[in-house]
Design a protein around this motif. Structure first.
Motif, PDB file in Angstrom:
ATOM      1  N   LEU A  94       0.819  -1.208   0.000  1.00 46.48           N
ATOM      2  CA  LEU A  94       0.000   0.000   0.000  1.00 46.48           C
ATOM      3  C   LEU A  94       0.855   1.261   0.000  1.00 46.48           C
ATOM      4  O   LEU A  94       0.531   2.242  -0.670  1.00 46.48           O
ATOM      5  CB  LEU A  94      -0.936  -0.020   1.203  1.00 46.48           C
ATOM      6  CG  LEU A  94      -2.054  -1.064   1.118  1.00 46.48           C
ATOM      7  CD1 LEU A  94      -2.696  -1.277   2.482  1.00 46.48           C
ATOM      8  CD2 LEU A  94      -3.098  -0.646   0.092  1.00 46.48           C
ATOM      9  N   GLN A  95       1.967   1.239   0.737  1.00 43.35           N
ATOM     10  CA  GLN A  95       2.830   2.415   0.817  1.00 43.35           C
ATOM     11  C   GLN A  95       3.592   2.658  -0.485  1.00 43.35           C
ATOM     12  O   GLN A  95       4.020   3.780  -0.760  1.00 43.35           O
ATOM     13  CB  GLN A  95       3.826   2.258   1.976  1.00 43.35           C
ATOM     14  CG  GLN A  95       3.191   2.255   3.354  1.00 43.35           C
ATOM     15  CD  GLN A  95       2.646   3.604   3.762  1.00 43.35           C
ATOM     16  OE1 GLN A  95       3.006   4.632   3.203  1.00 43.35           O
ATOM     17  NE2 GLN A  95       1.758   3.625   4.749  1.00 43.35           N
ATOM     18  N   SER A  96       3.757   1.626  -1.283  1.00 46.60           N
ATOM     19  CA  SER A  96       4.546   1.757  -2.515  1.00 46.60           C
ATOM     20  C   SER A  96       3.738   2.291  -3.687  1.00 46.60           C
ATOM     21  O   SER A  96       4.289   2.518  -4.767  1.00 46.60           O
ATOM     22  CB  SER A  96       5.163   0.409  -2.887  1.00 46.60           C
ATOM     23  OG  SER A  96       4.153  -0.551  -3.157  1.00 46.60           O
ATOM     24  N   GLY A  97       2.441   2.480  -3.493  1.00 43.84           N
ATOM     25  CA  GLY A  97       1.612   3.083  -4.526  1.00 43.84           C
ATOM     26  C   GLY A  97       1.542   2.263  -5.804  1.00 43.84           C
ATOM     27  O   GLY A  97       1.650   1.037  -5.798  1.00 43.84           O
ATOM     28  N   THR A  98       1.382   2.955  -6.918  1.00 42.28           N
ATOM     29  CA  THR A  98       1.217   2.262  -8.194  1.00 42.28           C
ATOM     30  C   THR A  98       2.481   1.511  -8.592  1.00 42.28           C
ATOM     31  O   THR A  98       2.408   0.488  -9.288  1.00 42.28           O
ATOM     32  CB  THR A  98       0.850   3.265  -9.293  1.00 42.28           C
ATOM     33  OG1 THR A  98       1.836   4.307  -9.333  1.00 42.28           O
ATOM     34  CG2 THR A  98      -0.512   3.892  -9.024  1.00 42.28           C
ATOM     35  N   HIS A 141      -6.949   2.683  -3.829  1.00 44.07           N
ATOM     36  CA  HIS A 141      -6.197   1.480  -4.202  1.00 44.07           C
ATOM     37  C   HIS A 141      -7.153   0.365  -4.594  1.00 44.07           C
ATOM     38  O   HIS A 141      -6.948  -0.326  -5.593  1.00 44.07           O
ATOM     39  CB  HIS A 141      -5.322   1.033  -3.032  1.00 44.07           C
ATOM     40  CG  HIS A 141      -4.665  -0.301  -3.228  1.00 44.07           C
ATOM     41  ND1 HIS A 141      -3.396  -0.442  -3.750  1.00 44.07           N
ATOM     42  CD2 HIS A 141      -5.105  -1.563  -2.979  1.00 44.07           C
ATOM     43  CE1 HIS A 141      -3.081  -1.727  -3.809  1.00 44.07           C
ATOM     44  NE2 HIS A 141      -4.097  -2.423  -3.354  1.00 44.07           N
ATOM     45  N   GLY A 142      -8.182   0.164  -3.770  1.00 47.74           N
ATOM     46  CA  GLY A 142      -9.109  -0.926  -4.030  1.00 47.74           C
ATOM     47  C   GLY A 142     -10.250  -0.932  -3.033  1.00 47.74           C
ATOM     48  O   GLY A 142     -10.486   0.038  -2.309  1.00 47.74           O
ATOM     49  N   TYR A 143     -10.945  -2.081  -3.004  1.00 49.37           N
ATOM     50  CA  TYR A 143     -12.153  -2.206  -2.201  1.00 49.37           C
ATOM     51  C   TYR A 143     -12.169  -3.564  -1.501  1.00 49.37           C
ATOM     52  O   TYR A 143     -11.528  -4.518  -1.950  1.00 49.37           O
ATOM     53  CB  TYR A 143     -13.405  -2.069  -3.078  1.00 49.37           C
ATOM     54  CG  TYR A 143     -13.462  -0.778  -3.856  1.00 49.37           C
ATOM     55  CD1 TYR A 143     -14.094   0.347  -3.321  1.00 49.37           C
ATOM     56  CD2 TYR A 143     -12.874  -0.667  -5.129  1.00 49.37           C
ATOM     57  CE1 TYR A 143     -14.150   1.547  -4.037  1.00 49.37           C
ATOM     58  CE2 TYR A 143     -12.921   0.524  -5.838  1.00 49.37           C
ATOM     59  CZ  TYR A 143     -13.561   1.622  -5.284  1.00 49.37           C
ATOM     60  OH  TYR A 143     -13.604   2.805  -5.981  1.00 49.37           O
TER      61      TYR A 143
END
Length: 294
Positions: A45-49, A163-165
């Motif tokens: 999550l911290q690393s992004g795309t 990011h997502g769901y």
């Protein structure tokens, strides 16, 4: 992509749900090394795309080389799909039919409250009914997982920061919740926010305003609705929250529950959760989350 969190040797590790089974990323990297691939969910999550793309490229390369041994669902020690959210922000009364059944007016702005890290639980976890409450209720909710730092973002661009769901059960002790004007006590007991089983990335989910939501209690369908019935859309919620506090990667937003909760029934028909009850919440494309109450 559909990813999950596993407990391994006292740590949280990343799994990727493929059609053939679950890829244990850490174990795979031991035999097929690659640079820049996260092995645990917070790092992803911290690393992004960039991190997400590295993981996707790695999975594609493994398919080309031949997938390693994959895990079955019953071989996994499941954890909450986002095991350590920085903030858990909840929206109350965000479905029209739920407001109608509660005989309450539609709120003019999103009605916000919080849960905390102690409430987080994962797929298959037992949820303890606390001593002193007799009115524990279920609430299926769409969870938004933030992927990029968001401060004062426009509604038109708000979903770019997602990011997502994931599927969430916003467990609520109604007698504690309604004891005062503040809902905190009824929402924040240990284990009162099971999430999962997966985080599904935004590109795979598509339109978050057209997802069916369902809840079963001991196999009986109790909630059956669609995110189309939301009063405030996911984009509106992300934008609104970001104008009052900065959202960070890994933050979790619960977007409210539809009609069909116990609290929405006439008092004489309310039968709250008891020890031994099994509750499953399911959202289209996100999977089914099941927990037993004890």
């Amino acid at each position: 992509m559909k990813w999950l969190t596993m407990k391994k040797n006292g740590a949280h590790r990343l799994g990727v749900q493929l059609e053939e089974g679950v890829l244990d990323v850490e174990a795979s990297l031991a035999s097929h090394p690659a640079d820049g691939v996260p092995i645990e969910p917070t790092a992803l999550l911290q690393s992004g795309t960039q991190g997400l793309q590295a993981l996707a490229d790695y999975v594609s390369e493994l398919r080309r080389l031949g997938l390693p041994k994959l895990l079955a669902a019953d071989e996994i020690d499941w954890a909450a799909c986002v095991p350590k959210p920085g903030k858990i922000i909840c929206v109350g009364l965000n479905y029209r039919k739920h407001a109608d059944e509660s005989k309450l007016p539609y709120p003019p702005v999103p009605l916000l409250f919080s849960k905390y890290g102690n409430t987080i639980a994962g797929q298959g976890a037992d949820i303890c009914i606390p001593e002193g409450t007799a009115e524990v209720d279920y609430e299926v909710e769409l969870g938004i997982v933030i992927g990029l730092k968001a401060a004062s973002v426009d509604e038109q661009k708000a979903l770019d920061y997602v990011h997502g769901y994931c599927a969430v059960n916003d467990v609520s002790a109604r007698d504690w919740q309604m004891r005062t004007s503040q809902w905190m006590l009824g929402k924040t007991a240990d284990g009162f926010c099971p999430i999962g089983p997966y985080t599904v990335t935004a590109d795979e989910v598509g339109d978050p305003q057209n997802l069916g939501l369902r809840t079963w209690v001991n196999g009986e369908l109790r909630q059956n609705s669609n995110t189309k019935d939301m009063i405030f859309s996911c984009a509106e919620i992300v934008s609104y929250v970001s104008r009052h506090m900065t959202l960070e990667p890994g933050d979790l937003i619960l977007t409210g529950t539809p009609e069909g909760v116990v609290f929405g029934l006439p008092p004489e028909r309310r039968v709250y959760l008891k020890s031994g009850d099994v509750v499953s919440v399911e959202i289209d494309k996100l999977g089914k989350l099941t927990n037993r109450f004890v």
